[in-house]
Scaffold this motif. Sequence first.
Motif, short mmCIF file in Angstrom:
data_model
loop_
_atom_site.label_atom_id
_atom_site.label_comp_id
_atom_site.label_asym_id
_atom_site.label_seq_id
_atom_site.Cartn_x
_atom_site.Cartn_y
_atom_site.Cartn_z
N TYR A 12 0.73 -1.22 0.17
CA TYR A 12 0.17 0.07 -0.06
C TYR A 12 0.75 1.26 0.12
O TYR A 12 0.39 2.42 -0.40
CB TYR A 12 -1.16 0.01 1.23
CG TYR A 12 -2.15 -0.91 1.11
CD1 TYR A 12 -3.24 -0.48 0.25
CD2 TYR A 12 -2.24 -2.28 1.69
CE1 TYR A 12 -4.37 -1.44 -0.01
CE2 TYR A 12 -3.15 -3.18 1.38
CZ TYR A 12 -4.16 -2.53 0.65
OH TYR A 12 -5.36 -3.57 0.39
N ALA A 14 3.68 1.67 -1.65
CA ALA A 14 4.19 1.74 -3.08
C ALA A 14 2.85 2.12 -4.00
O ALA A 14 3.07 2.88 -5.13
CB ALA A 14 4.62 0.43 -3.56
N ASP A 15 1.68 1.69 -3.70
CA ASP A 15 0.55 2.08 -4.55
C ASP A 15 -0.58 2.11 -3.68
O ASP A 15 -1.17 1.04 -3.00
CB ASP A 15 0.48 0.93 -5.71
CG ASP A 15 -0.59 1.29 -6.68
OD1 ASP A 15 -1.54 1.90 -6.52
OD2 ASP A 15 -0.62 0.69 -7.84
N ASP A 17 -3.40 1.48 -4.68
CA ASP A 17 -4.45 0.44 -5.21
C ASP A 17 -3.80 -0.86 -5.58
O ASP A 17 -3.66 -0.94 -6.78
CB ASP A 17 -5.30 0.87 -5.88
CG ASP A 17 -6.45 -0.02 -6.94
OD1 ASP A 17 -6.69 -0.98 -6.01
OD2 ASP A 17 -6.86 0.19 -7.86
N PRO A 18 -2.95 -1.65 -4.63
CA PRO A 18 -2.04 -2.51 -5.11
C PRO A 18 -2.33 -3.49 -5.99
O PRO A 18 -1.57 -4.09 -6.90
CB PRO A 18 -1.48 -2.92 -3.86
CG PRO A 18 -2.40 -2.61 -2.86
CD PRO A 18 -3.11 -1.52 -3.35
N SER A 20 -4.95 -3.12 -8.16
CA SER A 20 -5.80 -2.37 -9.04
C SER A 20 -7.17 -2.68 -9.20
O SER A 20 -7.63 -2.99 -10.41
CB SER A 20 -5.05 -2.89 -10.79
OG SER A 20 -3.67 -2.56 -10.75
N THR A 53 -9.21 -1.85 -0.34
CA THR A 53 -9.65 -0.38 -0.61
C THR A 53 -11.36 -0.19 -0.76
O THR A 53 -11.75 0.88 -1.00
CB THR A 53 -9.09 0.01 -1.98
OG1 THR A 53 -9.33 -0.94 -3.04
CG2 THR A 53 -7.45 -0.01 -1.90
#
Length: 199
Positions: A12, A14-15, A17-18, A20, A53
């Motif tokens: 999370y 790093a992104d 919405d890891p 996608s 998410t």
Amino acid sequence: MTTPISYFERMYAADPDPWSFETRWYDARKHALTVDALPARRYRSAFEPGCSTGMLTARLAARCDRLLAVDAVPAAVESAAARVADRPHVTVRAARMPHEWPDETFDLIVLSELGYYFADADLATLLDRSVSTLAPDGDLVAVHWRHPVEEHARSGDEVHAALSARPGLHRLTRHEEADFVLEVFSRDGRSVAQRAGLA
């Protein structure tokens, strides 16, 4: 070994919405199939552990009078809470599964992409608590990825085999694809048509 929380925190960080979930058709379709497989039109009180998410949470909210969704990662909780902020009947909070399982009874429990992160003892606790907190008329939905992943303690098929072996549950639905398996179990062994008095 149960997948450590640091693995998810790094993902999370790093992104936001890891996996996608917000953009991938695969997940949108799978979430739609999960909700469409629910045997009841409406649920009094539902629980979604490992909500990430909140993409599936938002779909489940439309079918529940009350929905509790939890995740172990604060960033995921924040995203999910923002997604359902306009739905006061949905509560999103931080909790680590399976040991912070809520002391409540639910007529719907949804285990989506969760079970394979747990080693034997933790998976047994997760499934025991799922069954023990399921209302007498409750439904339990499980959906898991079937391909091998290095960070998973087991396969999705192994999770479903363990769930199928739990006493007191009747399988109502099994939807199997190359990529995932979706099953619905219930305390009530009657089919949807039987529940409606049609069969």
